[in-house]
Design a protein around this motif. Sequence first.
Motif, PDB file in Angstrom:
ATOM      1  N   ASN A  89      27.206  13.545 -41.042  1.00  0.00           N
ATOM      2  CA  ASN A  89      27.301  14.117 -42.380  1.00  0.00           C
ATOM      3  C   ASN A  89      26.888  13.028 -43.354  1.00  0.00           C
ATOM      4  O   ASN A  89      27.433  11.928 -43.320  1.00  0.00           O
ATOM      5  N   TYR A  90      25.936  13.318 -44.214  1.00  0.00           N
ATOM      6  CA  TYR A  90      25.438  12.328 -45.158  1.00  0.00           C
ATOM      7  C   TYR A  90      26.033  12.540 -46.547  1.00  0.00           C
ATOM      8  O   TYR A  90      26.070  11.635 -47.356  1.00  0.00           O
ATOM      9  N   GLN A 125      16.489  14.376 -42.527  1.00  0.00           N
ATOM     10  CA  GLN A 125      17.618  14.701 -43.402  1.00  0.00           C
ATOM     11  C   GLN A 125      17.455  16.154 -43.813  1.00  0.00           C
ATOM     12  O   GLN A 125      16.423  16.536 -44.351  1.00  0.00           O
ATOM     13  N   SER A 148      22.841  16.523 -43.917  1.00  0.00           N
ATOM     14  CA  SER A 148      23.042  15.913 -42.602  1.00  0.00           C
ATOM     15  C   SER A 148      21.828  15.093 -42.229  1.00  0.00           C
ATOM     16  O   SER A 148      20.694  15.435 -42.591  1.00  0.00           O
ATOM     17  N   ARG A 149      22.076  14.013 -41.523  1.00  0.00           N
ATOM     18  CA  ARG A 149      20.985  13.228 -40.939  1.00  0.00           C
ATOM     19  C   ARG A 149      21.043  13.431 -39.435  1.00  0.00           C
ATOM     20  O   ARG A 149      22.104  13.281 -38.808  1.00  0.00           O
TER      21      ARG A 149
END
Length: 153
Positions: A89-90, A125, A148-149
């Motif tokens: 989770n970014y 991403q 998200s990444r």
Amino acid sequence: MTTRFDSVAAVLAAVGRDLGCTEWMVMAQERIQRFADATDDQQWIHVDPVRAAAGPFGGCVAHGYLTLGLANKFLPQLVAYDRLKMGVNYGCERVRFPAPVRAGARIRGRGEVVAAEAVKGDGVQVTVRITVEIDGSDKPGCVVDTISRLYFE
């Protein structure tokens, strides 16, 4: 039905794709109370059914952050990644709470891939918008762009 992706290219090509929606779930007062206990947010609009019945929403409502947190429940029901080496989770962008979610309301998550870009290290991403729909309401309980990444094998 869960949409599956297995590569950076597949995610990049999915921008604009509707991911459909999850099954309905009930926002139970017990869940609201557990969230109140976990966060020490015991405001009466969330936890006092008698007082809340006479309040502005006609009953208890879920915390906005509880509704937001359900994006974490809905996201893997909407999208899955095969051959994933690592995903993190970014963050989130543009979180809004257009309508209160009353205790007992049926809600579900709807998803859309709104952006994707390649990132260093052969990753991608991806931004997935989760809209928390409320059964019978024209306005959603929450709209959040999750980021998200992802790194594939």
